[in-house]
Design a protein around this motif. Structure first.
Motif, short mmCIF file in Angstrom:
data_model
loop_
_atom_site.label_atom_id
_atom_site.label_comp_id
_atom_site.label_asym_id
_atom_site.label_seq_id
_atom_site.Cartn_x
_atom_site.Cartn_y
_atom_site.Cartn_z
N LEU A 222 0.82 -1.21 0.00
CA LEU A 222 0.00 0.00 0.00
C LEU A 222 0.85 1.26 0.00
CD1 LEU A 222 -2.86 -0.96 2.50
CD2 LEU A 222 -2.74 -1.31 0.03
N ASN A 259 -4.11 9.15 9.13
CA ASN A 259 -4.71 7.81 9.04
C ASN A 259 -3.95 6.94 8.05
OD1 ASN A 259 -6.74 8.82 10.71
ND2 ASN A 259 -8.19 9.18 9.03
N GLN A 260 -3.61 7.52 6.90
CA GLN A 260 -2.97 6.72 5.87
C GLN A 260 -1.55 6.32 6.26
OE1 GLN A 260 -1.97 8.07 1.62
NE2 GLN A 260 -3.82 6.86 1.42
N ALA A 263 -1.99 3.54 8.51
CA ALA A 263 -2.45 2.39 7.73
C ALA A 263 -1.26 1.68 7.07
CB ALA A 263 -3.46 2.83 6.67
N LEU A 266 0.51 -0.40 9.54
CA LEU A 266 -0.22 -1.63 9.83
C LEU A 266 -0.08 -2.61 8.66
CD1 LEU A 266 -2.14 -3.30 11.52
CD2 LEU A 266 -3.96 -1.70 10.99
N ASP A 267 0.09 -2.11 7.46
CA ASP A 267 0.28 -2.97 6.28
C ASP A 267 1.72 -3.48 6.17
OD1 ASP A 267 -0.76 -4.12 3.80
OD2 ASP A 267 0.51 -2.66 2.77
N ASP A 277 -5.09 2.42 22.36
CA ASP A 277 -6.52 2.64 22.60
C ASP A 277 -6.83 4.10 22.94
OD1 ASP A 277 -7.14 0.05 22.01
OD2 ASP A 277 -7.56 -0.60 24.05
N ARG A 280 -6.83 6.08 19.73
CA ARG A 280 -8.06 5.81 18.97
C ARG A 280 -9.25 6.53 19.59
NH1 ARG A 280 -7.76 -0.35 19.38
NH2 ARG A 280 -10.00 0.03 19.25
N THR A 287 -13.70 12.97 15.68
CA THR A 287 -14.62 12.62 14.59
C THR A 287 -16.05 12.99 14.98
OG1 THR A 287 -13.19 10.84 13.83
CG2 THR A 287 -15.51 10.72 13.17
N TYR A 300 -6.90 15.91 14.12
CA TYR A 300 -5.89 15.15 14.86
C TYR A 300 -4.79 14.72 13.91
CZ TYR A 300 -8.47 11.44 12.58
OH TYR A 300 -9.08 10.68 11.62
N HIS B 262 -7.18 -4.39 7.85
CA HIS B 262 -7.32 -3.39 8.92
C HIS B 262 -6.65 -2.07 8.54
CE1 HIS B 262 -9.50 -5.89 11.72
NE2 HIS B 262 -8.79 -6.90 11.24
N ALA B 263 -5.61 -2.14 7.71
CA ALA B 263 -4.98 -0.91 7.21
C ALA B 263 -5.97 -0.12 6.36
CB ALA B 263 -3.71 -1.25 6.41
N LEU B 266 -8.34 1.66 8.53
CA LEU B 266 -7.72 2.86 9.13
C LEU B 266 -7.58 3.98 8.09
CD1 LEU B 266 -6.31 4.30 11.41
CD2 LEU B 266 -4.40 2.73 11.20
N ASP B 267 -7.43 3.60 6.82
CA ASP B 267 -7.32 4.59 5.74
C ASP B 267 -8.70 5.14 5.33
OD1 ASP B 267 -5.71 6.02 3.77
OD2 ASP B 267 -6.65 4.73 2.27
N THR B 268 -9.74 4.57 5.91
CA THR B 268 -11.10 5.04 5.66
C THR B 268 -11.27 6.41 6.32
OG1 THR B 268 -11.84 2.75 5.63
CG2 THR B 268 -13.54 4.42 6.06
N PRO B 270 -14.22 8.96 7.98
CA PRO B 270 -13.36 8.84 9.16
C PRO B 270 -12.92 7.39 9.36
CG PRO B 270 -15.54 9.76 9.73
CD PRO B 270 -15.62 9.28 8.32
N PRO B 271 -11.81 7.19 10.05
CA PRO B 271 -11.22 5.85 10.14
C PRO B 271 -12.07 4.89 10.97
CG PRO B 271 -10.06 7.36 11.59
CD PRO B 271 -11.01 8.20 10.79
N PHE B 273 -11.80 1.50 13.37
CA PHE B 273 -10.88 0.66 14.14
C PHE B 273 -11.62 -0.60 14.59
CE2 PHE B 273 -9.75 5.11 15.22
CZ PHE B 273 -8.45 5.13 14.75
N TYR B 274 -11.09 -1.74 14.35
CA TYR B 274 -11.66 -2.97 14.91
C TYR B 274 -10.73 -3.60 15.93
CZ TYR B 274 -15.41 -2.72 11.50
OH TYR B 274 -16.50 -2.32 10.77
N MET B 275 -9.43 -3.50 15.70
CA MET B 275 -8.47 -4.10 16.63
C MET B 275 -8.27 -3.15 17.82
SD MET B 275 -5.75 -5.39 13.74
CE MET B 275 -4.57 -6.17 14.83
N ASN B 276 -8.15 -3.70 19.02
CA ASN B 276 -7.84 -2.87 20.18
C ASN B 276 -6.48 -3.26 20.76
OD1 ASN B 276 -8.24 -5.16 21.71
ND2 ASN B 276 -10.25 -4.52 22.49
#
Lengths: 412, 412
Positions: A222, A259-260, A263, A266-267, A277, A280, A287, A300, B262-263, B266-268, B270-271, B273-276
């Motif tokens: 990515l 965010n990117q 991301a 994370l990729d 947390d 986030r 948001t 942010y 998940h990346a 996060l790039d969405t 607004p982002p 998040f599913y992982m904590n």
């Protein structure tokens, strides 16, 4: 002993288009252009004193009062060698110049913010180093030329050489001659823009940015797309938003880019996490308020760590401060610890408001959407604004070295 | 009253190449192909009983003992209408067939795992629904044809129609006729592969996958690159790794794909998040053991929530279980709560080992790299393996409806 001594400060910068990846690790040439906001040195800065003398038998450096061996730090060696070489070239062309290039160099540097705060100190630190070196050696460098030396110490340091809004053009040349910082707009351009820094507690130090960014470049599909297809257009949009002082556009671009960047971390394989947390939770609160009828009020951004930097227009700061103090209360509620938790040089807290207790009326609609984070999840909130580039300090009191070129205060 | 009644179970599936994004929201046509592992129904399943009778005056459904209004659920309406239409076509062609297409339908469905566990129940639920419908209406459908009906209920449900390793070809046609599941390999192909599900505690329900995935498609630049340039090749590599039972390759592709999914969240903007922090701690522990000399021993993957699914060869399970129980201990250490915390039908805990206390000798090198997560961060660990597709249950005891077509047990 004849000794020359100069003391300077340099500012921190926080990117709104992130730098993450090198195309050349020795010259620190980036894989994409980036853009940052220089924060006020009145609040956060590195301070460096450099003394040079013919009697100094070796180069020495003290960081926050502790001596550090210079030869093991190749980037520092490169910075010193580059500056000395340039001085030597001047001396060769003009034999009447004093031979400072042959003198020993003593350096003392410290930050006015705790290293434990997790704020990136390498950018302000290297910017201060090369700026002070140029002063003490009387190198006739423009800020843009100086940014090239700062880049050799730490990539993002090149953007701390100037105030206001600063771009770093990635450049195309293999020798890095065109990979320079430039000022998009000075600190006086948009005085309405201010910042909050939320210093987030985190048990452990994450991946270092130097190793992390190379793993991302090597393993994330990515990020290649980001470099080629996203950043060039985003740089143009960001510069235009800054020129127009268009906060909603500036804010959306800033949040999307943060965010990117995370991301692509994370990729990375294995993945790199910098946000936790608490980070986030900050994103979710910002948001939520940006979705209210009043529109985008804050942006942010997160660097390579869990700390949040929130940009907002001055007019929104009082309610944002109350909001953040409510959702991210300090470790202790006693008045004694208020200063530890909160640095507010611009008096944005509304008169009579109780930090951490009063909820701003404008945001009541989101009050029950989230639980406040556990006390102490945010260790400290710093309120600051856009600032100028490095400064020379004339007052001898501000020097970190005595008239022998040795630290005034040492730590064990 | 003449009543026809069939009861079936259908399995859960966990994707190793993730589905996230629709090109057609009504027909549930995806933006990329995906691939999953069907987990054993012996451990986790949805169970559905369907009764049809000419005397039923309307269609009715009970979910986990609570009646749900069918007309408000458009996807369910679509599933029932599709099956009825097909039955009606058969009856038109062959007038001797009973006119079941005109009968009322009663449906009761439940999961043997708590909904609160946060495990996706829509895949197994809709797979069970359409499989049972096809049985009760005697629709002559191949599993692949059946997957098309399941897809109309919930995209990933199409992959729960088959056992083993199941692909979902995104297809190209606007009517979705070529967007079907296919079996890459049956459940008997790789009996050595097992799974651990770590049910992670999370205060709040995150973004629903239906709305989340469309926001990602609409706002993430990176996800377009994933669809076009990453997934097609990854599908080929994943199928080859499964055919070859090449665990290290299967594992790396699985982890990379989870990270990238998940990346893109996060790039969405607004982002999402599913992982904590607990999810991230699982990633870090698995990454650390995979770096040891023994090489890749386990693969994590996360769906649209914080729960971790860990795939590993059977031989690695005993030490992985001890490792996970050590770093992610249950809420209480008393023997009473062990079953609540841990479901282990395959007896992988080594004899004499104390779950949550004993650290596996093979992983001692990483013991001090991390602190155990707070007690109860993981609510439950379920040990399971690869399983077969939906089953018809012949024993009348297993039916959820009585001989009047009404639920045997109701909840208030």
């Amino acid at each position: 002993m004849t000794i020359r001594q100069v003391t300077c400060t340099a500012p921190v910068n926080i990117a709104v288009v992130k730098y993450w990846g090198k195309r050349d690790s020795d010259l620190i040439l980036p894989t994409n252009s980036s853009l940052s906001v220089t924060l006020s040195q009145d609040d956060l800065h590195s301070r460096t004193t450099i003394s040079i003398a013919s009697q100094f038998t070796s180069d020495r450096m003290w960081l926050n009062g502790i001596e550090c061996p210079i030869p093991t730090n190749q980037r520092l060696v490169n910075c010193l060698a580059g500056a000395r070489q340039q001085r030597q070239d001047m001396e060769s062309r003009n034999p009447r110049l004093p031979k400072w290039s042959t003198w020993g160099i003593h350096i003392a540097s410290e930050n006015n913010f705790p290293t434990a705060a997790g704020l990136a100190s390498s950018a302000s630190g290297y910017a201060c180093l090369v700026f002070t070196l140029a002063q003490v050696l009387e190198l006739p460098l423009t800020p843009s030329e100086l940014s090239r030396y700062a880049r050799l110490g730490s990539g993002s340091a090149c953007r701390s050489i100037m105030g206001g809004f600063v771009g770093w053009e990635m450049g195309q040349r293999a020798d890095g001659a065109d990979s320079l910082a430039y000022q998009v707009a000075p600190e006086t351009h948009w005085p309405d823009l201010e910042a909050l820094i939320l210093v987030v507690s985190d048990a452990k130090k994450g991946t270092s940015s130097t190793s992390g960014m190379q793993t991302t470049v090597n393993t994330s599909d990515l990020t290649q797309h980001r470099f080629a297809n996203v950043v060039p257009e985003r740089m143009r949009q960001m510069e235009a938003a800054i020129q127009a002082k268009d906060f909603p556009t500036f804010a959306e671009l800033t949040m999307r880019d943060s965010n990117q960047f995370h991301a692509t971390c994370l990729d990375t394989y294995p993945p790199i996490f910098y946000m936790n947390d608490t980070s986030r939770a900050v994103v979710n609160v910002i948001t939520a308020i940006n979705r209210l009828d009043a529109g985008i009020q804050a942006a942010y951004t997160f660097d390579a760590g869990p700390n949040a930097v929130i940009y907002a227009p001055k007019a929104h700061m009082p309610r944002l401060l109350l909001l953040m103090a409510y959702f991210f209360p300090g470790a202790a509620s006693s008045a004694d610890q208020t200063f530890e938790y909160f640095t507010n040089p611009y008096n944005a807290v509304p008169k009579g408001a109780a930090l951490g207790k009063d909820f701003p009326a404008e945001f009541l609609a989101i009050k029950d959407q989230f639980d406040p984070s556990p006390r102490g999840s945010v260790k400290r909130i710093i309120h600051t604004r856009v600032g100028d580039g490095p400064r020379v300090l004339k007052n001898p009191e501000s020097s970190l070295l005595n008239n022998q070129g040795l630290p005034k205060s040492l730590r064990a």
